[in-house]
Design an enzyme around this catalytic site. Structure first.
Site, mmCIF file in Angstrom:
data_model
loop_
_atom_site.group_PDB
_atom_site.id
_atom_site.type_symbol
_atom_site.label_atom_id
_atom_site.label_comp_id
_atom_site.label_asym_id
_atom_site.label_seq_id
_atom_site.Cartn_x
_atom_site.Cartn_y
_atom_site.Cartn_z
ATOM 1 N N ASP A 199 -13.106 28.562 -81.048
ATOM 2 C CA ASP A 199 -14.098 26.821 -81.895
ATOM 3 C C ASP A 199 -15.175 27.493 -81.082
ATOM 4 O OD1 ASP A 199 -12.476 27.188 -84.603
ATOM 5 O OD2 ASP A 199 -13.969 25.581 -85.013
ATOM 6 N N ASP A 236 -10.290 21.632 -69.746
ATOM 7 C CA ASP A 236 -11.105 20.340 -70.572
ATOM 8 C C ASP A 236 -12.389 21.329 -69.575
ATOM 9 O OD1 ASP A 236 -9.825 20.062 -67.695
ATOM 10 O OD2 ASP A 236 -10.277 17.471 -67.654
ATOM 11 N N ASP A 250 -7.235 27.663 -80.349
ATOM 12 C CA ASP A 250 -7.932 27.657 -81.227
ATOM 13 C C ASP A 250 -9.144 26.351 -81.238
ATOM 14 O OD1 ASP A 250 -7.550 26.691 -84.564
ATOM 15 O OD2 ASP A 250 -7.001 25.163 -83.937
ATOM 16 N N LYS A 299 -3.052 22.950 -68.599
ATOM 17 C CA LYS A 299 -3.863 21.300 -68.050
ATOM 18 C C LYS A 299 -2.073 20.984 -67.286
ATOM 19 C CE LYS A 299 -5.688 17.685 -68.673
ATOM 20 N NZ LYS A 299 -7.335 17.679 -68.018
ATOM 21 N N TYR A 308 2.259 24.163 -81.741
ATOM 22 C CA TYR A 308 1.969 24.045 -83.106
ATOM 23 C C TYR A 308 3.350 24.134 -83.665
ATOM 24 C CZ TYR A 308 -2.690 25.279 -83.763
ATOM 25 O OH TYR A 308 -4.296 25.162 -84.441
HETATM 26 C C1 IPM Z 1 -6.798 28.923 -87.144
HETATM 27 C C2 IPM Z 1 -7.548 28.244 -87.601
HETATM 28 C C3 IPM Z 1 -5.418 27.619 -88.441
HETATM 29 C C4 IPM Z 1 -4.402 28.003 -87.131
HETATM 30 C C5 IPM Z 1 -4.685 26.585 -89.057
HETATM 31 C C6 IPM Z 1 -4.979 27.154 -90.592
HETATM 32 C C7 IPM Z 1 -3.405 26.769 -89.120
HETATM 33 O O1 IPM Z 1 -7.482 26.802 -87.664
HETATM 34 O O2 IPM Z 1 -6.696 30.602 -87.357
HETATM 35 O O3 IPM Z 1 -8.481 29.421 -85.923
HETATM 36 O O4 IPM Z 1 -4.673 26.116 -86.221
HETATM 37 O O5 IPM Z 1 -4.659 28.120 -85.825
HETATM 38 MN MN MN Z 2 -8.937 26.945 -85.647
#
Ligand code: IPM
Ligand code: MN
Length: 356
Positions: free
Chosen positions: A251, A223, A247, A190, A141
């Site tokens: 999710d 992975d 990140d 990784k 990032y």
């Molecule tokens: C998160 C989001 C952010 C990230 C985006 C909105 C920049 O996906 O906080 O997980 O990737 O960190």
């Molecule tokens: Mn995210």
């Protein structure tokens, strides 16, 4: 106690869910005799529209005068043109970097009342209680990025750059958190491919040796981790990993809990200052309809009480109020079948259940 809280609702469903988070904090203040002052400002796409930048210097200074930030979400189709010079997400990244919030805590805890909401088989979910510590101010990032050329020669790169000190401080923090939990730390990388991951692994080993801790360390390739999170999620306690890996994995991990609308997060650094936001995004598809799930934001507000204000009892009261709201059958649409309520009704149900 007196506290000043910056409220940055952002875009999409951000304002809807943040409103409920603030109501919860106001109720806590009222009930426990605290004095919370709220200062609101724009971040993300709405700030681009209003000021040409996703985070103005004034907003940053305002946040500096506060003890913590409660944030909704940023982004949306209006600002998602890949060629746009400014993007909503830059506002959030600037905040994280400006306050050196290098650790993003994302707990995944299952509510016994939401077992049916998870797409995973029920027997896999027994005992799931994990915490992902995502490195937040380094890696892909923030490494050098570049774009040039056009047509078939057009090229671009991002760099996964880590310094030993960046790995060291986040692993140290993750290890200390594991100490207060089940004492099991999984470092995810990784290392079979990436040089930055081999550095990550070496530093992690050294830090853990130096800390002379009871905490047990295992390494897992990212992975494989993605697979094991679904195959044996209850085995994980604390996971520490690089920015992008964290990140993606969180999710995925949200599906254990049942919905992305349930996962809170705390971005913290060395001090008590922190940025608290739901893991989910701005969900433009349902924005403005009043159906978004405010629980991730409300649980983020609980983390704010705990980490930035040191109000552990108050944090627990909020978390219990969320549980009893779910027990009473309240559901937003993302949680599957049940008594479907609006964002506001869900928020009110939690507020009504906050008690000393
Ligand atoms: C998160 C989001 C952010 C990230 C985006 C909105 C920049 O996906 O906080 O997980 O990737 O960190
Ligand atoms: Mn995210």
């Amino acid at each position: 106690m007196q506290a000043r809280i910056a409220v940055l609702p952002g875009d999409g469903i951000g304002p809807e869910v943040t409103r409920e988070g603030v109501k919860v904090l106001q109720r806590v203040a009222e009930l426990f005799g605290h004095d919370f002052a709220f200062e609101e400002a724009m971040v993300g796409g709405c700030a681009i529209d209003a000021a040409g930048t996703p985070l103005t210097d004034e907003t940053l200074e305002m946040c500096r005068r506060c003890d913590a930030i409660l944030l909704g979400a940023v982004g949306g189709p209006k600002w998602s043109d890949p060629n746009a010079p400014v993007r909503p997400e830059q506002g959030l990244l600037r905040l994280r970097k400006a306050f050196d919030l290098f650790a993003n805590l994302r707990p995944v805890k299952l509510s016994p009342f939401l077992r049916a909401s998870s797409p995973l088989r029920d027997d896999l979910l027994d005992g799931v209680d994990l915490l992902v510590v995502r490195e937040l101010t380094g890696g892909l990032y923030f490494g050098p990025m570049h774009h040039e050329g056009e047509g078939r020669d057009e090229q671009a790169y991002d760099t996964m750059l880590y310094h030993a000190w960046e790995v060291e401080r986040v692993v140290r923090l993750a290890c200390n958190l594991a100490k207060g939990r089940r004492g099991w730390l999984t470092s995810v990388d990784k290392a079979n491919v990436l040089e930055s991951s081999r550095l990550w692994r070496r530093v992690t080993e050294r830090v853990m040796r130096e800390m002379e801790t009871e905490v047990e360390l295992e390494h897992l390739l990212v992975d494989a981790c993605a697979m094991h999170l679904l195959r044996r999620p209850a085995d994980f306690d604390v996971i520490v990993t690089a920015n992008l890996f964290g990140d993606i994995l969180t999710d995925e991990a949200s599906m254990l809990a049942g919905s992305l609308g349930l996962l809170p997060s705390a971005s913290i650094g060395e001090g008590t200052f922190g940025l608290y936001e739901p893991v989910h995004g701005s969900a433009p598809d349902i924005a403005g309809q009043g159906v978004a799930n405010p629980l991730a934001t409300i649980l983020s507000a609980a983390m704010l009480l705990r980490h930035s204000l040191g109000l552990e009892a108050e944090a627990q009261v909020v978390e219990q109020a969320v549980e009893s709201t779910l027990e009473a059958g309240y559901r937003t649409a993302d949680l599957g079948p049940g008594r479907h309520v609006s964002t506001e009704e869900m928020g009110r149900a939690v507020v009504e259940r906050i008690s000393v």
